[in-house]
Design a protein around this motif. Structure first.
Motif: not given
Length: 142
Positions: A107, A113-114
């Motif tokens: 990523l 994303w987290t």
């Protein structure tokens, strides 16, 4: 790369696949065995009369592993989603371990994303709780 513990890579697929399989296997135990567990009551529900976000999760997983999808959904929709994710991960982990091939996404922006996954999980948890409280108020919650 892989996370290393004491010089060897951690096999995430084996570890988490085993945990997911254990979770689904535990749900397949007879209801009488699970009802004796000390965690089977909900202090929040006992005190308020309303379900917490996790209420019905054990019953939902029991219905899920027995193929009673509608009943599982009625007990706790989020538990059904977790059960589906666990079943999918078990399938992936089994293939990954047997074929000795791991999928590691790279990523570019892991913090985004987290944050996105955290927001999605929080939203799902809140929506699930609202749904359970609604079912409890109209007398349909199991």
């Amino acid at each position: 790369g892989d996370v290393r513990v004491a010089g060897s890579p951690v096999d995430h697929e084996f570890i988490w696949g085993t945990i997911a399989l254990g979770m689904l296997a535990a749900a397949a135990l007879p209801e009488a065995a699970l009802s004796q567990a000390p965690f089977f009551f909900c202090p929040f529900r006992t005190r308020t009369g309303l379900p917490c976000p996790f209420c019905g999760g054990t019953h939902a997983m029991q219905a899920f592993v027995r193929g009673h999808w509608a009943l599982a959904w009625q007990y706790n929709p989020l538990a059904v989603a977790i059960g589906l994710a666990a079943a999918g991960y078990i399938a992936y982990a089994a293939v990954a371990v047997v074929a000795n091939r791991r999928w590691r996404p790279h990523l570019e922006r892991p913090r985004r994303w987290t944050a996105g996954l955290t927001l999605a999980a929080t939203t799902a948890g809140i929506a699930n709780w609202i749904w359970l409280i609604h079912l409890a108020r109209v007398g349909l919650w199991k």
